[in-house]
Design an enzyme around this catalytic site. Structure first.
Site, PDB file in Angstrom:
ATOM      1  N   GLY A  25       0.821  -1.211   0.000  1.00  0.00           N
ATOM      2  CA  GLY A  25       0.000   0.000   0.000  1.00  0.00           C
ATOM      3  C   GLY A  25       0.853   1.259   0.000  1.00  0.00           C
ATOM      4  N   ASN A  43      -3.029  -8.357   0.470  1.00  0.00           N
ATOM      5  CA  ASN A  43      -3.964  -9.116  -0.378  1.00  0.00           C
ATOM      6  C   ASN A  43      -4.280  -8.363  -1.677  1.00  0.00           C
ATOM      7  OD1 ASN A  43      -5.633  -7.090   0.471  1.00  0.00           O
ATOM      8  ND2 ASN A  43      -7.281  -8.408   1.200  1.00  0.00           N
ATOM      9  N   ASP A  84      -4.206 -12.588   2.637  1.00  0.00           N
ATOM     10  CA  ASP A  84      -5.225 -11.794   3.331  1.00  0.00           C
ATOM     11  C   ASP A  84      -5.058 -12.050   4.828  1.00  0.00           C
ATOM     12  OD1 ASP A  84      -7.514 -10.908   4.606  1.00  0.00           O
ATOM     13  OD2 ASP A  84      -8.857 -11.528   2.983  1.00  0.00           O
ATOM     14  N   TYR A  87       0.955 -17.380   8.463  1.00  0.00           N
ATOM     15  CA  TYR A  87       2.100 -18.252   8.724  1.00  0.00           C
ATOM     16  C   TYR A  87       3.372 -17.597   8.203  1.00  0.00           C
ATOM     17  CZ  TYR A  87       5.399 -22.040   8.596  1.00  0.00           C
ATOM     18  OH  TYR A  87       6.532 -22.791   8.781  1.00  0.00           O
ATOM     19  N   TYR A 130     -14.622   2.050   9.598  1.00  0.00           N
ATOM     20  CA  TYR A 130     -13.172   2.269   9.723  1.00  0.00           C
ATOM     21  C   TYR A 130     -12.833   2.706  11.150  1.00  0.00           C
ATOM     22  CZ  TYR A 130      -8.511   4.168   8.575  1.00  0.00           C
ATOM     23  OH  TYR A 130      -7.161   4.429   8.516  1.00  0.00           O
ATOM     24  N   THR A 159      -1.941  11.903   5.714  1.00  0.00           N
ATOM     25  CA  THR A 159      -0.594  11.777   5.166  1.00  0.00           C
ATOM     26  C   THR A 159      -0.697  11.750   3.649  1.00  0.00           C
ATOM     27  OG1 THR A 159       0.084  10.543   7.122  1.00  0.00           O
ATOM     28  CG2 THR A 159       1.475  10.298   5.184  1.00  0.00           C
TER      29      THR A 159
END
Ligand code: UDP
Length: 314
Positions: free
Chosen positions: A11, A33, A56, A62, A145, A175
């Site tokens: 992201g 994801n 996801d 793991y 959110y 930001t």
């Protein structure tokens, strides 16, 4: 060499964190994801100490071998994203944070939660200090959110108190910088994209609502200082330079040299009327404050979006 897992690593902020830690010799695992992230944000990282895992994090995570640090940044992060992805937003804040904390407990890793100024909602205290509990509408469209992040903070503190996990919480204010998505609907890419294309700048409401914008490199520096500190309670990181959205539209027009007109559109529901971080705590505890002036940060961001638009990308 410490190993660090960055959820949401493809992201906007996550990818800048990947750059930061790869450059400092960490072994970095970026997990995403790709719901709102983009592998294009990390495609330039060629280090053999860097690895991308498509996963996801609302499902069991793991990771083979030791992990010293976990930065939990996975989440849709723009108001139109969480309007379109309400369940995923709630799930990653709740189930994703649970999985990431579970991994931190298992690996005895230090865990840092990306929280948000949205925990303060439409604030009745201004500027916002960390000890303000906020004014959030739990059932409004933004509640998915805000409440997910508030739950994530509560879960992080519970893992800290009950399981002794070493945790940090950063409350991130608005930001901006390269790698935001042009179409993510947030004000910085929207206005810059509109100005560069000669389209009208869409100011929501009367434009008197305020925000305070922090350049991404300042944010990343603040996050690292917090991660390496001993501070468990939430810490604001943001730039206190506050302005109205109408003023901001005019700045973007000047800096892009655009003749776009300014038009007014309906204000989204529960849009906070003011927002400004009190960064006294970050200054005192972390010796941190933002360095990049708005004009300089916007110039770099505009350059980035000129490139994106000229390549015909989104
Ligand atoms: N905004 C606007 N025009 C746009 C996008 C956003 O006027 O095209 C306003 C929005 O209503 C809010 C502010 O800009 O008051 C910042 O919005 P953004 O979505 O960037 O983030 P927020 O701070 O609301 O989470």
């Amino acid at each position: 060499m410490p190993r660090i897992l960055i959820t949401g690593g493809a992201g906007f902020i996550g990818s800048h964190l990947c750059d930061y830690y790869v450059a400092r010799g960490f072994e970095v695992i970026a997990m995403d994801n790709l719901l709102t992230g983009n592998v294009g944000n990390i495609a330039h990282i060629s280090s053999e100490n860097f690895r991308f895992v498509k996963h996801d994090v609302t499902n069991y995570i793991y990771v083979d071998g030791p992990v010293e640090y976990i930065l939990h940044f996975a989440s849709p992060a723009s108001p139109i994203d969480y309007l379109e992805l309400p369940i995923q937003t709630l799930k990653v804040g709740a189930l994703g944070t649970h999985k990431a904390l579970g991994l931190a407990k298992e690996k005895k890793a230090r865990f840092l939660l990306a929280s948000t100024s949205e925990v303060y909602g439409d604030p009745l205290v201004h500027p916002q200090r960390e000890d303000y509990w906020g004014n959030v509408n739990p059932i409004g469209p933004r509640g998915v959110y805000d409440e997910a992040k508030r739950f994530a903070e509560a879960l992080t503190m519970a893992y800290h108190r009950f399981h002794g996990v070493d945790t940090r919480i950063v409350r991130i204010f608005n930001t901006y910088g390269p790698r935001m998505r042009l179409i993510d609907g947030r004000v910085v890419p929207s206005f810059i994209g509109q100005a560069l294309k000669g389209e009208p700048l869409t100011v929501f409401g009367d434009g008197k609502q305020t925000r305070s914008f922090c350049y991404v490199s300042d944010l990343v520096d603040g996050i690292n200082r917090l991660l390496m500190s001993d501070e468990v309670d939430p810490t604001n990181i943001g730039n206190p330079a506050e302005m109205t959205i109408l003023e901001f539209a005019r700045r973007i027009r000047e800096l892009t040299g655009s003749h776009s007109e300014i038009v007014f559109r309906d204000l989204p529901e529960d849009d906070p009327k003011v927002r400004q971080p009190d960064i006294g705590k970050a200054r005192r505890l972390l010796g941190w404050e933002p360095k990049v002036e708005l004009e300089e940060g916007l110039r770099r961001t505009i350059e980035h979006f000129r490139g994106v638009i000229s390549r015909g990308a989104r």
